[in-house]
Motif scaffolding. Structure first.
Motif, PDB file in Angstrom:
ATOM      1  N   PRO A  56     106.377  63.540  11.699  1.00 48.22           N
ATOM      2  CA  PRO A  56     106.863  63.427  13.068  1.00 48.22           C
ATOM      3  C   PRO A  56     105.953  62.537  13.903  1.00 48.22           C
ATOM      4  O   PRO A  56     104.772  62.393  13.596  1.00 48.22           O
ATOM      5  CB  PRO A  56     106.794  64.869  13.575  1.00 48.22           C
ATOM      6  CG  PRO A  56     105.595  65.436  12.866  1.00 48.22           C
ATOM      7  CD  PRO A  56     105.636  64.807  11.489  1.00 48.22           C
ATOM      8  N   SER A  57     106.503  61.988  14.963  1.00 49.46           N
ATOM      9  CA  SER A  57     105.645  61.349  15.965  1.00 49.46           C
ATOM     10  C   SER A  57     104.916  62.460  16.714  1.00 49.46           C
ATOM     11  O   SER A  57     105.340  63.618  16.696  1.00 49.46           O
ATOM     12  CB  SER A  57     106.491  60.534  16.938  1.00 49.46           C
ATOM     13  OG  SER A  57     107.287  61.399  17.734  1.00 49.46           O
ATOM     14  N   PRO A  58     103.807  62.162  17.372  1.00 46.24           N
ATOM     15  CA  PRO A  58     103.125  63.205  18.151  1.00 46.24           C
ATOM     16  C   PRO A  58     104.045  63.861  19.183  1.00 46.24           C
ATOM     17  O   PRO A  58     104.009  65.079  19.370  1.00 46.24           O
ATOM     18  CB  PRO A  58     101.978  62.439  18.819  1.00 46.24           C
ATOM     19  CG  PRO A  58     101.701  61.305  17.884  1.00 46.24           C
ATOM     20  CD  PRO A  58     103.036  60.902  17.346  1.00 46.24           C
ATOM     21  N   GLN A  59     104.899  63.055  19.835  1.00 43.10           N
ATOM     22  CA  GLN A  59     105.806  63.637  20.829  1.00 43.10           C
ATOM     23  C   GLN A  59     106.841  64.546  20.177  1.00 43.10           C
ATOM     24  O   GLN A  59     107.181  65.615  20.710  1.00 43.10           O
ATOM     25  CB  GLN A  59     106.519  62.537  21.617  1.00 43.10           C
ATOM     26  CG  GLN A  59     107.398  63.069  22.745  1.00 43.10           C
ATOM     27  CD  GLN A  59     106.599  63.849  23.774  1.00 43.10           C
ATOM     28  OE1 GLN A  59     105.644  63.332  24.343  1.00 43.10           O
ATOM     29  NE2 GLN A  59     106.976  65.099  24.036  1.00 43.10           N
ATOM     30  N   ALA A  60     107.342  64.137  19.015  1.00 42.75           N
ATOM     31  CA  ALA A  60     108.320  64.968  18.312  1.00 42.75           C
ATOM     32  C   ALA A  60     107.714  66.303  17.900  1.00 42.75           C
ATOM     33  O   ALA A  60     108.381  67.343  17.935  1.00 42.75           O
ATOM     34  CB  ALA A  60     108.851  64.229  17.083  1.00 42.75           C
ATOM     35  N   ALA A  61     106.451  66.291  17.520  1.00 42.73           N
ATOM     36  CA  ALA A  61     105.773  67.528  17.146  1.00 42.73           C
ATOM     37  C   ALA A  61     105.674  68.473  18.340  1.00 42.73           C
ATOM     38  O   ALA A  61     105.918  69.685  18.212  1.00 42.73           O
ATOM     39  CB  ALA A  61     104.383  67.217  16.593  1.00 42.73           C
ATOM     40  N   ILE A  62     105.322  67.936  19.493  1.00 40.37           N
ATOM     41  CA  ILE A  62     105.227  68.770  20.696  1.00 40.37           C
ATOM     42  C   ILE A  62     106.593  69.338  21.058  1.00 40.37           C
ATOM     43  O   ILE A  62     106.739  70.536  21.347  1.00 40.37           O
ATOM     44  CB  ILE A  62     104.657  67.946  21.870  1.00 40.37           C
ATOM     45  CG1 ILE A  62     103.189  67.616  21.603  1.00 40.37           C
ATOM     46  CG2 ILE A  62     104.804  68.709  23.184  1.00 40.37           C
ATOM     47  CD1 ILE A  62     102.582  66.674  22.622  1.00 40.37           C
TER      48      ILE A  62
ATOM     49  N   PRO B 275     115.641  60.769  23.325  1.00 37.74           N
ATOM     50  CA  PRO B 275     115.845  59.606  22.457  1.00 37.74           C
ATOM     51  C   PRO B 275     114.917  59.654  21.247  1.00 37.74           C
ATOM     52  O   PRO B 275     113.722  59.902  21.378  1.00 37.74           O
ATOM     53  CB  PRO B 275     115.513  58.416  23.369  1.00 37.74           C
ATOM     54  CG  PRO B 275     114.628  58.992  24.432  1.00 37.74           C
ATOM     55  CD  PRO B 275     115.077  60.403  24.644  1.00 37.74           C
ATOM     56  N   MET B 276     115.493  59.463  20.074  1.00 39.79           N
ATOM     57  CA  MET B 276     114.722  59.508  18.835  1.00 39.79           C
ATOM     58  C   MET B 276     115.127  58.332  17.960  1.00 39.79           C
ATOM     59  O   MET B 276     116.319  57.998  17.875  1.00 39.79           O
ATOM     60  CB  MET B 276     114.992  60.810  18.077  1.00 39.79           C
ATOM     61  CG  MET B 276     114.528  62.067  18.775  1.00 39.79           C
ATOM     62  SD  MET B 276     112.757  62.352  18.585  1.00 39.79           S
ATOM     63  CE  MET B 276     112.724  63.058  16.945  1.00 39.79           C
ATOM     64  N   PRO B 277     114.177  57.681  17.276  1.00 40.17           N
ATOM     65  CA  PRO B 277     114.552  56.633  16.325  1.00 40.17           C
ATOM     66  C   PRO B 277     115.299  57.245  15.138  1.00 40.17           C
ATOM     67  O   PRO B 277     115.080  58.407  14.789  1.00 40.17           O
ATOM     68  CB  PRO B 277     113.204  56.061  15.893  1.00 40.17           C
ATOM     69  CG  PRO B 277     112.235  57.187  16.088  1.00 40.17           C
ATOM     70  CD  PRO B 277     112.718  57.935  17.290  1.00 40.17           C
TER      71      PRO B 277
ATOM     72  N   MET C 267     102.429  52.145  12.417  1.00 36.84           N
ATOM     73  CA  MET C 267     103.424  52.719  11.531  1.00 36.84           C
ATOM     74  C   MET C 267     104.389  53.618  12.308  1.00 36.84           C
ATOM     75  O   MET C 267     104.099  54.083  13.407  1.00 36.84           O
ATOM     76  CB  MET C 267     102.741  53.530  10.419  1.00 36.84           C
ATOM     77  CG  MET C 267     101.738  52.740   9.605  1.00 36.84           C
ATOM     78  SD  MET C 267     100.980  53.713   8.280  1.00 36.84           S
ATOM     79  CE  MET C 267     102.325  53.754   7.094  1.00 36.84           C
ATOM     80  N   LEU C 268     105.551  53.844  11.713  1.00 41.39           N
ATOM     81  CA  LEU C 268     106.536  54.768  12.262  1.00 41.39           C
ATOM     82  C   LEU C 268     106.255  56.136  11.647  1.00 41.39           C
ATOM     83  O   LEU C 268     106.481  56.352  10.459  1.00 41.39           O
ATOM     84  CB  LEU C 268     107.949  54.296  11.917  1.00 41.39           C
ATOM     85  CG  LEU C 268     109.115  55.045  12.554  1.00 41.39           C
ATOM     86  CD1 LEU C 268     109.061  54.958  14.074  1.00 41.39           C
ATOM     87  CD2 LEU C 268     110.440  54.499  12.027  1.00 41.39           C
ATOM     88  N   ALA C 269     105.731  57.064  12.444  1.00 46.98           N
ATOM     89  CA  ALA C 269     105.283  58.355  11.932  1.00 46.98           C
ATOM     90  C   ALA C 269     106.368  59.416  12.076  1.00 46.98           C
ATOM     91  O   ALA C 269     107.061  59.482  13.094  1.00 46.98           O
ATOM     92  CB  ALA C 269     104.020  58.806  12.660  1.00 46.98           C
TER      93      ALA C 269
ATOM     94  N   THR D 195     117.383  65.770  13.830  1.00 50.62           N
ATOM     95  CA  THR D 195     117.156  66.031  15.253  1.00 50.62           C
ATOM     96  C   THR D 195     115.673  66.089  15.593  1.00 50.62           C
ATOM     97  O   THR D 195     115.227  65.521  16.602  1.00 50.62           O
ATOM     98  CB  THR D 195     117.823  67.357  15.663  1.00 50.62           C
ATOM     99  OG1 THR D 195     119.235  67.270  15.434  1.00 50.62           O
ATOM    100  CG2 THR D 195     117.560  67.682  17.128  1.00 50.62           C
ATOM    101  N   PHE D 196     114.883  66.773  14.742  1.00 49.23           N
ATOM    102  CA  PHE D 196     113.484  67.033  15.079  1.00 49.23           C
ATOM    103  C   PHE D 196     112.473  66.169  14.318  1.00 49.23           C
ATOM    104  O   PHE D 196     111.316  66.061  14.745  1.00 49.23           O
ATOM    105  CB  PHE D 196     113.159  68.511  14.839  1.00 49.23           C
ATOM    106  CG  PHE D 196     113.822  69.432  15.819  1.00 49.23           C
ATOM    107  CD1 PHE D 196     113.298  69.612  17.080  1.00 49.23           C
ATOM    108  CD2 PHE D 196     114.985  70.112  15.479  1.00 49.23           C
ATOM    109  CE1 PHE D 196     113.899  70.459  17.993  1.00 49.23           C
ATOM    110  CE2 PHE D 196     115.605  70.965  16.382  1.00 49.23           C
ATOM    111  CZ  PHE D 196     115.064  71.133  17.646  1.00 49.23           C
TER     112      PHE D 196
END
Length: 210
Positions: free
Chosen positions: A50-56, A7-9, A46-48, A164-165
């Motif tokens: 990438p988010s840290p999880q998205a980066a991983i 799930p991704m915003p 804030m809405l980052a 996607t990423f």
């Protein structure tokens, strides 16, 4: 078989909107400066991107392959191995799964397996992701900036990879066959490595910070 769900915003219509942080460090490696910039932005509410999880998810090749597949992006056949007992026949491209390397190696034939695996596994300490290639396939590298690529033939794929990423700056490996482009891996593209034309994409988006 149940596919993984990521799930991704949705990306905001305006990346300059209040409360949105577009991280242009370009290297979002775990515990690196770019990674911590996204963590700090999230801590500030804030809405980052990438988010840290998205980066991983992006930099761990098996996760990235699963995420691409879940989004409908074509990927090659692949497997994780920790020795030379590879089910896929060469030629293939192999990526390390360890915290010290990210560059893949093209293995043309069985003779090249031993030396390649010794390097990628750091003498059998870590596993390797192997991806199948057709004999006439090649590997191309896309430089993506906010979902844009300066190679016009990859415009649609670049946009889909961005959605996607959520990786603002990325170097993406693609296996090119006669019929399709197969997602292979994502690697850092540092801000200081950008060309003038790539910087122009950021300026046009109103996000350039010298």
């Amino acid at each position: 078989m149940t596919h993984a769900n990521f799930p991704m915003p949705a990306l905001p219509d305006d990346l300059r909107a209040q409360g949105v942080f577009v991280n242009l460090e370009g290297d979002y490696t775990y515990l690196g400066d770019g990674y911590y910039r996204s963590i700090e932005a999230e801590h500030e509410g804030m809405l980052a991107f990438p988010s840290p999880q998205a980066a991983i998810d992006a930099y761990v090749v098996p996760l990235a392959l699963s995420k691409a597949q879940a989004a409908g992006i074509p990927i090659p056949d692949w497997e994780i191995v920790n020795d030379q007992a590879v089910n896929l026949a060469p030629p293939l491209v192999a990526y390390p799964i360890n915290p010290f390397q990210d560059e893949g190696i093209l293995i043309a034939d069985h003779a090249g397996l031993t030396e390649a695996f010794k390097s990628l596994t750091m003498s059998n300490k870590y596993a390797v992701v192997c991806q199948a290639m057709q004999a006439d396939a090649r590997i191309d590298t896309l430089r993506l900036v906010l979902g844009k690529c300066l190679k016009p033939e990859y415009a649609d794929l670049a946009e889909k990879l961005w959605r996607t990423f959520h990786i603002p700056l990325a170097r993406v490996k693609i296996i090119v066959t006669e019929k399709q482009h197969l997602f292979s891996a994502i690697q850092p593209l540092k801000k200081e490595e950008l060309t003038q034309n790539e910087k122009a994409i950021i300026k046009e988006a109103g996000l350039w910070r010298a």
